[in-house]
Design an enzyme around this catalytic site. Structure first.
Site, PDB file in Angstrom:
ATOM      1  CG  HIS A   1      -1.765   0.979   1.521  1.00  0.00           C
ATOM      2  ND1 HIS A   1      -2.213   1.971   1.512  1.00  0.00           N
ATOM      3  CD2 HIS A   1      -3.758   0.627   0.410  1.00  0.00           C
ATOM      4  CE1 HIS A   1      -3.227   2.855   1.088  1.00  0.00           C
ATOM      5  NE2 HIS A   1      -3.961   2.040   0.762  1.00  0.00           N
TER       6      HIS A   1
ATOM      7  CG  ASP B   1      -8.631  -4.352  -2.610  1.00  0.00           C
ATOM      8  OD1 ASP B   1      -9.764  -3.900  -2.451  1.00  0.00           O
ATOM      9  OD2 ASP B   1      -8.003  -3.709  -3.054  1.00  0.00           O
TER      10      ASP B   1
HETATM   11  N1  ACO Z   1       3.853  -7.745  -4.952  1.00  0.00           N
HETATM   12  C1  ACO Z   1       5.721  -7.541  -4.816  1.00  0.00           C
HETATM   13  N2  ACO Z   1       6.228  -6.819  -4.346  1.00  0.00           N
HETATM   14  C2  ACO Z   1       5.554  -5.607  -4.577  1.00  0.00           C
HETATM   15  C3  ACO Z   1       4.355  -5.462  -4.485  1.00  0.00           C
HETATM   16  C4  ACO Z   1       3.676  -6.363  -4.471  1.00  0.00           C
HETATM   17  N3  ACO Z   1       1.843  -6.464  -4.036  1.00  0.00           N
HETATM   18  N4  ACO Z   1       3.735  -4.206  -4.009  1.00  0.00           N
HETATM   19  C5  ACO Z   1       4.725  -3.191  -4.000  1.00  0.00           C
HETATM   20  N5  ACO Z   1       6.630  -4.401  -3.783  1.00  0.00           N
HETATM   21  C6  ACO Z   1       7.482  -3.799  -3.920  1.00  0.00           C
HETATM   22  C7  ACO Z   1       7.710  -3.244  -5.094  1.00  0.00           C
HETATM   23  O1  ACO Z   1       8.929  -3.983  -6.713  1.00  0.00           O
HETATM   24  C8  ACO Z   1       8.583  -2.472  -4.985  1.00  0.00           C
HETATM   25  O2  ACO Z   1      10.029  -3.072  -4.585  1.00  0.00           O
HETATM   26  P1  ACO Z   1      11.543  -2.335  -4.857  1.00  0.00           P
HETATM   27  O3  ACO Z   1      11.386  -1.373  -3.744  1.00  0.00           O
HETATM   28  O4  ACO Z   1      12.808  -3.120  -5.441  1.00  0.00           O
HETATM   29  O5  ACO Z   1      11.742  -1.632  -6.381  1.00  0.00           O
HETATM   30  C9  ACO Z   1       8.609  -1.844  -3.056  1.00  0.00           C
HETATM   31  O6  ACO Z   1       7.915  -2.690  -3.119  1.00  0.00           O
HETATM   32  C10 ACO Z   1       7.850  -0.365  -3.055  1.00  0.00           C
HETATM   33  O7  ACO Z   1       5.863  -0.366  -3.989  1.00  0.00           O
HETATM   34  P2  ACO Z   1       6.330   1.038  -4.489  1.00  0.00           P
HETATM   35  O8  ACO Z   1       5.099   0.164  -6.508  1.00  0.00           O
HETATM   36  O9  ACO Z   1       6.895   1.201  -5.351  1.00  0.00           O
HETATM   37  O10 ACO Z   1       4.786   1.447  -3.802  1.00  0.00           O
HETATM   38  P3  ACO Z   1       3.749   2.388  -4.564  1.00  0.00           P
HETATM   39  O11 ACO Z   1       3.370   2.928  -3.078  1.00  0.00           O
HETATM   40  O12 ACO Z   1       3.841   3.246  -5.489  1.00  0.00           O
HETATM   41  O13 ACO Z   1       3.101   0.782  -4.383  1.00  0.00           O
HETATM   42  C11 ACO Z   1       0.485  -0.468  -4.759  1.00  0.00           C
HETATM   43  C12 ACO Z   1       1.909   0.373  -3.966  1.00  0.00           C
HETATM   44  C13 ACO Z   1       0.478   0.097  -6.330  1.00  0.00           C
HETATM   45  C14 ACO Z   1      -0.398  -1.251  -3.680  1.00  0.00           C
HETATM   46  C15 ACO Z   1       1.877  -1.772  -5.189  1.00  0.00           C
HETATM   47  O14 ACO Z   1       1.885  -2.176  -3.600  1.00  0.00           O
HETATM   48  C16 ACO Z   1       1.212  -3.112  -5.798  1.00  0.00           C
HETATM   49  O15 ACO Z   1       1.344  -2.521  -6.819  1.00  0.00           O
HETATM   50  N6  ACO Z   1       0.500  -3.501  -4.851  1.00  0.00           N
HETATM   51  C17 ACO Z   1      -0.409  -5.001  -5.467  1.00  0.00           C
HETATM   52  C18 ACO Z   1      -1.971  -4.562  -6.639  1.00  0.00           C
HETATM   53  C19 ACO Z   1      -2.902  -4.031  -5.096  1.00  0.00           C
HETATM   54  O16 ACO Z   1      -3.227  -5.141  -3.996  1.00  0.00           O
HETATM   55  N7  ACO Z   1      -3.753  -3.116  -5.235  1.00  0.00           N
HETATM   56  C20 ACO Z   1      -4.812  -2.611  -3.963  1.00  0.00           C
HETATM   57  C21 ACO Z   1      -4.213  -1.305  -2.807  1.00  0.00           C
HETATM   58  S1  ACO Z   1      -5.184  -1.235  -1.801  1.00  0.00           S
HETATM   59  C22 ACO Z   1      -6.168   0.289  -2.258  1.00  0.00           C
HETATM   60  O17 ACO Z   1      -6.217   0.535  -3.783  1.00  0.00           O
HETATM   61  C23 ACO Z   1      -7.015   0.108  -2.496  1.00  0.00           C
END
Ligand code: ACO
Length: 430
Positions: free
Chosen positions: A307, A364
């Site tokens: 998140h 979610d």
């Molecule tokens: N699985 C694996 N790795 C992940 C995940 C994941 N679900 N989420 C984040 N990471 C990793 C990224 O690859 C990144 O790694 P790095 O630092 O080595 O490059 C690090 O964690 C930070 O991730 P970001 O993408 O920079 O985080 P951001 O805050 O931009 O994105 C998000 C947040 C979109 C929710 C992300 O965690 C994600 O894609 N999660 C999966 C989709 C999801 O469940 N979305 C629902 C969110 S809740 C909502 O909107 C209601």
């Protein structure tokens, strides 16, 4: 004297005021930055940018705190209804008994959609995703209320649109579902409250009423309440951005629905169940999927984890997880996907990759298990999120409209394209 932050550029010092929130959050007010320094800021994904001041929802992602109008989400989930929570978010305070009764009655009165609108459904393919249908229908509602789409509606008119939207959105969603399974629409009933009426329109048949199970009604109520607002997330920011051009509330919310649809936002609940099904169908090898998510050469992510704001357990996920367990137990359902979800969560929470990045299950991750147990198909999951988020979108749009310092949203950019370049006539181009 108010706090100031100093910025030194080319040995010249500029001062900017600090804004402090009621929970002591600090923000540097850079609204004069470009005028005074000639610089703008770049903030990928707006991770450090406050777009507004808001009195609706407080969220501390480090501590796992979420409050609507100051009330902890745990209390809201335990004691409130979706209609009452909606009133709280939109009007800023809990309603009196009479206010709640009137608010609730208005949803019943305005639940049916115009007969002409029902014909829209005939034009969509049966397999059309209900989020696309919902967004188009919500925007189209403006066509039926020309008096409500003026750029500067009064407070009374905003209240009317809010009721129309919340009342009708659940009818549109239920009709979209019936269309997808080729069954006739079921009209709303006057004697049923918000959540039971939705279940009735979804699952009753012309000659067979859906039998209400209190545990199902309660579980759905809780899920909707937990989704009701989440401050300046992607879809809410979209609603505010569209509304900032004085576009009407129907158009602004229609845009918010599109933003919510994305798999990184509200579309994740559908993706979670599809991911769990895939893991299950491939023999349950959790580690294979975890390894893929950790591989920096693979774009694959574990859906339902991570998140932007929560760097601690999402308090909503904690409540939903418990409700999912309770509901399945009450209904006597043994869903292998719930067991798989629990095992996956345990493995992820122990894994250094996820620990270092503070990736926890989000709202979610378990909501789909509840929807599935109720009998709601996966393509409808983001739609359920949209029904739940409706009061939050409305409250944010209303707050923006009523604030005296709202401006059209118009970020800047840093241009990295070609410098000045001459036009070449077509015959001379290679
Ligand atoms: N699985 C694996 N790795 C992940 C995940 C994941 N679900 N989420 C984040 N990471 C990793 C990224 O690859 C990144 O790694 P790095 O630092 O080595 O490059 C690090 O964690 C930070 O991730 P970001 O993408 O920079 O985080 P951001 O805050 O931009 O994105 C998000 C947040 C979109 C929710 C992300 O965690 C994600 O894609 N999660 C999966 C989709 C999801 O469940 N979305 C629902 C969110 S809740 C909502 O909107 C209601």
């Amino acid at each position: 004297m108010s706090e100031l932050v100093k910025l030194i550029i080319d040995e010249k010092t500029f001062e900017f005021p600090v804004i402090t929130g009621v929970e002591n959050e600090k923000a540097i007010d850079i609204s004069t930055l470009r005028k005074t320094t000639g610089y703008i800021t770049i903030d990928n994904g707006f991770a450090n940018t406050g777009s507004c001041k808001s009195a609706i929802t407080f969220l501390d992602g480090e501590k796992g705190i979420l409050r609507y109008r100051g009330i902890p989400i745990e209390q809201i989930a335990e004691y409130s209804t979706f209609v009452e929570t909606s009133y709280l978010l939109i009007y800023g305070q809990l309603p009196s008994e009479k206010q709640l009764a009137d608010f609730s009655k208005a949803f019943t009165l305005h639940a049916p959609i115009h007969n002409d609108m029902k014909k829209f459904f005939e034009g969509y393919p049966q397999s059309g995703h209900p989020m696309g249908i919902l967004s188009a229908m919500v925007c189209s509602l403006g066509a039926y209320y020309p008096e409500l789409i003026k750029p500067e509606p009064s407070t009374e008119e905003i209240d009317m649109i809010a009721v129309e939207l919340m009342a009708k959105v659940r009818t549109i969603c239920a009709h979209a579902y019936k269309k997808s399974i080729g069954k006739p629409f079921i009209e709303p009933r006057e004697d049923l409250q918000y959540v039971p009426n939705f279940l009735h329109m979804m699952f009753s048949e012309p000659n067979k009423d859906y039998i209400m199970i209190p545990e199902v009604v309660n579980a759905l109520r809780t899920v909707l309440v937990l989704h009701a607002d989440h401050e300046q997330n992607c879809s809410t920011s979209t609603v505010r951005m569209v509304g900032s051009s004085w576009a009407n509330l129907f158009a602004s919310i229609s845009a918010g629905i599109c933003a919510l649809w994305g798999p990184l936002h509200g579309g994740a609940n559908q993706e979670v169940i599809e991911m769990l099904e895939e893991i299950h169908n491939e023999g349950g090898d959790i580690q294979k999927f975890i390894n893929r998510a950790k591989d920096s050469n693979d774009t694959y992510r574990l859906m339902g984890f991570g998140h932007r704001v929560y760097k601690n357990y999402d308090p909503r996920a904690k409540i939903i997880k418990q409700r999912a367990h309770d509901l399945l137990k009450k209904l006597g359902i043994k869903d292998p996907l719930l067991d798989l979800a629990v095992t996956l969560e345990e493995a992820v929470l122990k894994d250094a990759y996820f620990q270092e990045r503070k990736l926890y299950p989000n709202v979610d991750f378990y909501s789909g298990i509840i929807y599935k147990a109720i009998g709601i198909p996966t393509t409808m999951f983001p739609v359920m999120f949209a029904i739940g988020r409706m009061p939050g979108w409305i409250a944010n749009w209303k707050e923006m409209k009523e604030s005296t310092d709202s401006r059209i949203g118009r970020p800047r950019q840093v241009y990295v394209g070609k410098k000045m370049n001459d036009y070449i006539p077509i015959e001379k181009r290679k």
